[in-house]
Design a protein around this motif. Structure first.
Motif, PDB file in Angstrom:
ATOM      1  N   PHE A  23       0.794  -1.089   0.157  1.00 12.27           N
ATOM      2  CA  PHE A  23      -0.021   0.039  -0.229  1.00 12.27           C
ATOM      3  C   PHE A  23       0.932   1.182  -0.038  1.00 12.27           C
ATOM      4  N   ALA A  24       1.856   1.394   0.963  1.00  9.75           N
ATOM      5  CA  ALA A  24       2.708   2.319   0.856  1.00  9.75           C
ATOM      6  C   ALA A  24       3.400   2.547  -0.478  1.00  9.75           C
ATOM      7  N   ALA A  25       4.004   1.564  -0.962  1.00  7.99           N
ATOM      8  CA  ALA A  25       4.499   1.599  -2.549  1.00  7.99           C
ATOM      9  C   ALA A  25       3.319   2.172  -3.498  1.00  7.99           C
ATOM     10  N   LEU A  26       2.084   1.806  -3.428  1.00  6.93           N
ATOM     11  CA  LEU A  26       1.047   2.255  -4.446  1.00  6.93           C
ATOM     12  C   LEU A  26       0.987   3.786  -3.977  1.00  6.93           C
ATOM     13  N   VAL A  27       1.052   4.102  -3.021  1.00  8.77           N
ATOM     14  CA  VAL A  27       0.520   5.708  -2.654  1.00  8.77           C
ATOM     15  C   VAL A  27       1.755   6.409  -3.131  1.00  8.77           C
ATOM     16  N   GLU A  28       3.102   6.122  -2.892  1.00  8.12           N
ATOM     17  CA  GLU A  28       4.213   6.800  -3.336  1.00  8.12           C
ATOM     18  C   GLU A  28       4.141   6.815  -5.042  1.00  8.12           C
ATOM     19  N   ARG A  29       3.650   5.789  -5.662  1.00  2.23           N
ATOM     20  CA  ARG A  29       3.731   5.888  -7.257  1.00  2.23           C
ATOM     21  C   ARG A  29       2.734   6.789  -7.549  1.00  2.23           C
ATOM     22  N   GLN A  30       1.341   6.830  -6.853  1.00  2.00           N
ATOM     23  CA  GLN A  30       0.186   7.772  -7.300  1.00  2.00           C
ATOM     24  C   GLN A  30       0.840   9.338  -7.229  1.00  2.00           C
ATOM     25  N   ILE A  31       1.513   9.613  -6.109  1.00  2.00           N
ATOM     26  CA  ILE A  31       2.101  10.871  -5.956  1.00  2.00           C
ATOM     27  C   ILE A  31       2.981  11.127  -6.913  1.00  2.00           C
ATOM     28  N   ALA A  32       4.181  10.469  -7.265  1.00  2.00           N
ATOM     29  CA  ALA A  32       4.864  10.547  -8.382  1.00  2.00           C
ATOM     30  C   ALA A  32       4.522  10.579  -9.600  1.00  2.00           C
ATOM     31  N   GLY A  33       3.217  10.048 -10.015  1.00  4.09           N
ATOM     32  CA  GLY A  33       2.575   9.983 -11.181  1.00  4.09           C
ATOM     33  C   GLY A  33       1.769  11.093 -11.449  1.00  4.09           C
ATOM     34  N   THR A  52     -13.867  -2.580  10.917  1.00  3.10           N
ATOM     35  CA  THR A  52     -13.827  -1.379  11.230  1.00  3.10           C
ATOM     36  C   THR A  52     -12.095  -0.794  11.388  1.00  3.10           C
ATOM     37  N   GLN A  53     -11.655  -1.467  12.113  1.00  2.00           N
ATOM     38  CA  GLN A  53     -10.448  -1.308  12.571  1.00  2.00           C
ATOM     39  C   GLN A  53      -9.383  -1.351  11.199  1.00  2.00           C
ATOM     40  N   GLU A  54      -9.552  -2.240  10.450  1.00  2.00           N
ATOM     41  CA  GLU A  54      -8.740  -2.437   9.285  1.00  2.00           C
ATOM     42  C   GLU A  54      -9.138  -1.048   8.397  1.00  2.00           C
ATOM     43  N   HIS A  55     -10.282  -0.662   8.162  1.00  2.00           N
ATOM     44  CA  HIS A  55     -10.715   0.586   7.533  1.00  2.00           C
ATOM     45  C   HIS A  55      -9.880   1.785   8.158  1.00  2.00           C
ATOM     46  N   LYS A  56     -10.015   1.852   9.745  1.00  2.00           N
ATOM     47  CA  LYS A  56      -9.315   3.078   9.983  1.00  2.00           C
ATOM     48  C   LYS A  56      -7.715   3.003  10.053  1.00  2.00           C
ATOM     49  N   ASP A  57      -7.302   1.629  10.151  1.00  7.25           N
ATOM     50  CA  ASP A  57      -5.724   1.597   9.782  1.00  7.25           C
ATOM     51  C   ASP A  57      -5.340   2.056   8.472  1.00  7.25           C
ATOM     52  N   VAL A  58      -6.031   1.720   7.568  1.00 13.60           N
ATOM     53  CA  VAL A  58      -5.706   2.154   6.166  1.00 13.60           C
ATOM     54  C   VAL A  58      -5.777   3.679   5.852  1.00 13.60           C
ATOM     55  N   VAL A  59      -6.838   4.295   6.418  1.00 16.29           N
ATOM     56  CA  VAL A  59      -6.805   5.624   6.308  1.00 16.29           C
ATOM     57  C   VAL A  59      -5.434   6.283   7.047  1.00 16.29           C
ATOM     58  N   THR A  60      -5.429   5.768   8.410  1.00 15.64           N
ATOM     59  CA  THR A  60      -4.349   6.326   9.172  1.00 15.64           C
ATOM     60  C   THR A  60      -2.835   6.312   8.307  1.00 15.64           C
ATOM     61  N   LEU A  61      -2.758   5.141   7.635  1.00 16.83           N
ATOM     62  CA  LEU A  61      -1.617   4.523   6.958  1.00 16.83           C
ATOM     63  C   LEU A  61      -1.494   5.647   5.885  1.00 16.83           C
ATOM     64  N   CYS A  62      -2.583   5.962   5.051  1.00 22.20           N
ATOM     65  CA  CYS A  62      -2.476   6.795   3.759  1.00 22.20           C
ATOM     66  C   CYS A  62      -1.996   8.140   4.540  1.00 22.20           C
ATOM     67  N   VAL A  63      -2.616   8.673   5.444  1.00 27.99           N
ATOM     68  CA  VAL A  63      -2.154  10.066   5.857  1.00 27.99           C
ATOM     69  C   VAL A  63      -0.942  10.220   6.308  1.00 27.99           C
ATOM     70  N   GLU A  64      -0.370   9.021   6.931  1.00 30.95           N
ATOM     71  CA  GLU A  64       0.995   8.931   7.442  1.00 30.95           C
ATOM     72  C   GLU A  64       1.977   8.997   6.373  1.00 30.95           C
ATOM     73  N   ILE A  65       1.742   8.102   5.108  1.00 33.59           N
ATOM     74  CA  ILE A  65       2.597   8.092   3.968  1.00 33.59           C
ATOM     75  C   ILE A  65       2.677   9.226   3.353  1.00 33.59           C
ATOM     76  N   THR A  66       1.410   9.936   3.116  1.00 31.93           N
ATOM     77  CA  THR A  66       1.354  11.006   2.280  1.00 31.93           C
ATOM     78  C   THR A  66       2.173  12.189   2.753  1.00 31.93           C
ATOM     79  N   LYS A  67       1.916  12.455   4.062  1.00 33.21           N
ATOM     80  CA  LYS A  67       2.686  13.627   4.627  1.00 33.21           C
ATOM     81  C   LYS A  67       2.314  14.825   4.236  1.00 33.21           C
ATOM     82  N   GLY A  68       1.025  15.029   3.702  1.00 29.79           N
ATOM     83  CA  GLY A  68       0.451  16.570   3.367  1.00 29.79           C
ATOM     84  C   GLY A  68       1.036  16.857   1.841  1.00 29.79           C
ATOM     85  N   ARG A  69       1.731  15.645   1.127  1.00 28.79           N
ATOM     86  CA  ARG A  69       2.220  16.118  -0.089  1.00 28.79           C
ATOM     87  C   ARG A  69       0.776  16.508  -1.222  1.00 28.79           C
ATOM     88  N   VAL A  70      -0.376  15.672  -1.046  1.00 29.36           N
ATOM     89  CA  VAL A  70      -1.599  15.706  -1.562  1.00 29.36           C
ATOM     90  C   VAL A  70      -2.620  15.541  -0.650  1.00 29.36           C
TER      91      VAL A  70
END
Length: 293
Positions: A23-33, A52-70
């Motif tokens: 998931f982290a690699a896919l997020v980075e690929r999207q930002i670079a793209g 519900t916990q998985e849902h919340k974890d994925v949102v948290t992970l996306c925010v953490e990886i993105t770091k405000g870039r988009v």
């Protein structure tokens, strides 16, 4: 406001669990793209099969990886209003920029119920909300008159419309008072270019999972006035747009990503992986789009 190519991210799995590294690699690929925002745990993210916990974890992970870039627009829909509010509250707590809230499904509310549902979320949490109308999945269809009423609420800033009805773009614009900040995003890749021509600002996309650069370039070309360029890109992608739904989504998208070595093709039941006939269609579309796996 939100615009351009915005992938509805797949949620990769490995051995039955969320594959955080993929998931982290896919997020980075999207930002670079060149994707202009990200949507974790929407329909394409298989939110209906996540806990519900998985849902919340994925949102948290996306925010953490993105770091405000988009911007991160977290999926936060549910068929129970209280559950949707819980997901929106979590998205705000972890730093998401907005939420995408689908119309309640299965319980088939009328227009008054839909308005009350979205108003309750608006009143409960101060976070930008994108309405999500996808009647092909939810059965209910959020009508333009209801959208216009909801657009007056302070936290409701736009809509992802996957009705497939391009006239909705003009109907919404005509019904919403001039000067109201309200962004219209397509939820249907094959008609995204037409949606832009009608006055939309972007697309929350399935195809962008596999071809982020091309999807971003199509939107960029249109907004810069290069209509011919946007059309040329769209013609190259149209078979791929269609192939993304030749088998239950996100099976086809995950198949392409697996061919590219970016994640496993695993989906969760009741979604199954594409069969041999679907794979042939996907491979043909990949070749037409210029994907080399």
């Amino acid at each position: 406001m939100f615009h351009g190519s915005i992938p509805a991210l797949v949620t990769p799995f490995r051995n039955g669990a969320v594959d955080r590294d993929a998931f982290a690699a896919l997020v980075e690929r999207q930002i670079a793209g060149g994707s202009s925002a990200l949507v974790p745990v929407g329909t394409t993210g298989e939110t209906s099969t996540l806990s519900t916990q998985e849902h919340k974890d994925v949102v948290t992970l996306c925010v953490e990886i993105t770091k405000g870039r988009v911007p991160v627009i977290a999926g936060a829909g549910a068929n129970a209003t209280d559950e949707a509010i819980e997901l929106v509250e979590h998205a705000k707590t972890v730093g998401a920029d907005a939420v995408l809230v689908v119309c309640p499904y299965y319980n088939n509310p009328n227009q008054d119920g839909l308005i009350a549902h979205f108003k309750a979320i608006n009143d409960a949490v101060a976070l930008p909300i994108l309405l999500y109308n996808v009647p092909g999945r939810t059965v209910v269809d959020l009508q333009p008159a209801a959208v216009a009423q909801l657009a007056q609420l302070p936290n409701i800033v736009g809509i992802k419309d996957a009705s497939g009805d391009l006239a909705r773009v003009s109907q919404h614009a005509a019904a919403i008072p001039e000067g109201t900040q309200f962004v219209q995003l397509s939820g249907d890749d094959p008609s995204a270019l037409g949606f832009l021509a009608m006055g939309g600002m972007g697309c929350i996309s399935v195809t962008a999972n596999v071809m982020p650069e091309s999807c971003a370039e199509m939107h960029k070309a249109f907004h810069e006035g290069d209509i011919a360029g946007a059309q040329a890109i769209e013609r190259r992608l149209i078979a791929l747009h269609k192939a993304m739904f030749c088998s239950p989504s996100p099976g086809p998208a995950k198949y392409v990503l697996s061919r590219l070595g970016l994640c496993e093709p695993d989906v969760r039941l009741p979604i199954t992986q594409p069969d041999a006939q679907a794979v042939q269609k996907i491979e043909t579309a990949m070749a037409l789009a210029g994907i080399k796996a």
